[in-house]
Design a protein around this motif. Structure first.
Motif: not given
Length: 400
Positions: A21-27, A363-364, A61-62, A10-15
């Motif tokens: 920025l590699g943005l991801i919802d519901d990460g 990077t993630l 999360i970054t 349940n995170a949003r990611l900037a990988t």
């Protein structure tokens, strides 16, 4: 079912991987043995089980932040020189009068290894408190063999005192010490033939740096230490084009330097050389601000050429007594006109490249060290937008 040690859901990611920025919802991020097992959308995740499952409640999360240019180890301070600059004295005038780097040299030579560690820990703690998980630390205030060794040993010890990755850089060619005042070539011989072999024998340095400037060392002298570093298999970096253009960036690129740093006076030839070599441009807005400089680094030229841009604190006692990488993000945007994306990549992915550690951090991505920063923000731009505000919720280093 894949077993993990810990899982953040349940995170949003900037990988910081791939485009932008590699943005991801519901990460979701999963870790095992200190390494990322999965970082991506929950719907694409394999079947995972973990002893510890953490609900991030929509937080971002970054990757853990990376400060890729610091002088964190030193003795004393230079507050008096700050007063002199406020009264109109230039950096060069202070240096030529025995201040500057040489002033810190005397205090550093007089300090024990324990004292250097003790003095550096509050500075390191300030960085850690803002989500920094990797810090580069340079020597360069000893300017004699035993003092340079002591600085690098102290820097290595920081990684044992705190949960942080320390990358060490030998900067013996930082300034000409008083005992070699009229013999810079003679001092360079000491750096190359005495200091560097001793440091390499102890494995104390991950890279070699120098200060290419009229008040420090010429390109020919810098090339000498670059050649010596190559003989020991050590990558190089360079303080270049900060106060004038001596062609240091082009020289650094010719030796495949990880980065060239400062770069206010960088010209098109230097930009082209850096782009061809893959050398990172590490910009240091704290020094630019503190010294009240007016010559901006050629950001647009770097963009057009595709040169990766990193940002760092340049934490040092004389020209950037700064221990906030979050403030550097804002300075990079307001002073250098970098975009939010450029700023955030500058303290993650590109900073990792500037240290030669992009295979490990920045990077993630699965396989990389699980160094994370978890933020109480609604969008990544907040990390660049705010000043004097720290929205860090949690810092994770190697999965812990």
């Amino acid at each position: 079912m894949q077993n993990c040690d810990r899982l953040w859901r349940n995170a949003r990611l900037a990988t910081m991987a791939g485009e932008g920025l590699g943005l991801i919802d519901d990460g979701l991020v999963a870790v095992r043995d200190g390494r990322i097992v999965f970082a991506g959308t929950a719907v694409e995740a394999p079947r995972l089980s973990a002893v510890d499952v953490i609900d991030c409640e929509g937080r971002w999360i970054t990757p853990g932040l990376i400060d890729c240019h610091t002088h964190l180890i030193f003795g004393g301070d230079r507050a008096r020189e700050f007063e002199l600059r406020l009264a109109g004295a230039s950096y060069e005038e202070i240096a030529r009068a025995g201040g500057g780097i040489v002033s810190t040299m005397h205090a550093t030579r007089a300090a024990s290894e324990d004292a250097l560690v003790t003095a550096a820990l509050p500075r390191l703690d300030a960085l850690i408190a803002e989500g920094v998980t990797t810090v580069e630390v340079k020597s360069g205030y000893g300017l004699q063999c035993e003092s340079e060794l002591r600085m690098l040993r102290a820097a290595r010890r920081l990684g044992g005192e705190r949960p942080v990755r320390i990358a060490t850089t030998f900067l013996g060619a930082h300034a000409v010490p008083p005992e070699h005042r009229d013999d810079a070539d003679g001092f360079m011989a000491v750096v190359c033939d005495e200091m560097l072999p001793a440091i390499a024998a102890e494995g104390l340095a991950d890279a070699v740096d120098a200060f290419c400037e009229s008040i420090a060392f010429s390109p020919a002298q810098v090339e000498r230490i670059f050649a010596a570093a190559a003989a020991y298999g050590l990558p190089v970096k360079l303080h270049a084009e900060q106060l004038s253009n001596l062609g240091g960036a082009s020289l650094a690129a010719r030796y495949g330097a990880l980065s060239a740093d400062h770069l206010e006076y960088l010209d098109n030839a230097g930009i082209t050389a850096m782009a061809a070599a893959g050398t990172v441009a590490t910009l240091l807005p704290g020094a630019y601000y503190f010294m009240r400089e007016t010559k901006l680094p050629p950001v647009e030229g770097l963009r057009v050429a595709g040169v990766p841009i990193a940002l760092a604190t340049d934490c040092n006692p004389g020209t950037s007594p700064l221990t906030s990488l979050l403030l550097v993000l804002n300075m990079g945007a307001t002073l250098f006109r970098l975009t939010v994306e450029e700023c955030l990549l500058g303290v993650t992915r590109n900073a990792a490249v500037a240290l030669g550690l992009d295979h490990e951090i920045g990077t993630l991505e699965a396989g990389k060290a699980c160094d994370l920063a978890i933020w109480d923000i609604e969008q990544p731009a907040e990390l660049v937008y705010r000043m004097g505000f720290n929205p860090l919720h949690a810092r994770i280093w190697r999965g812990r």
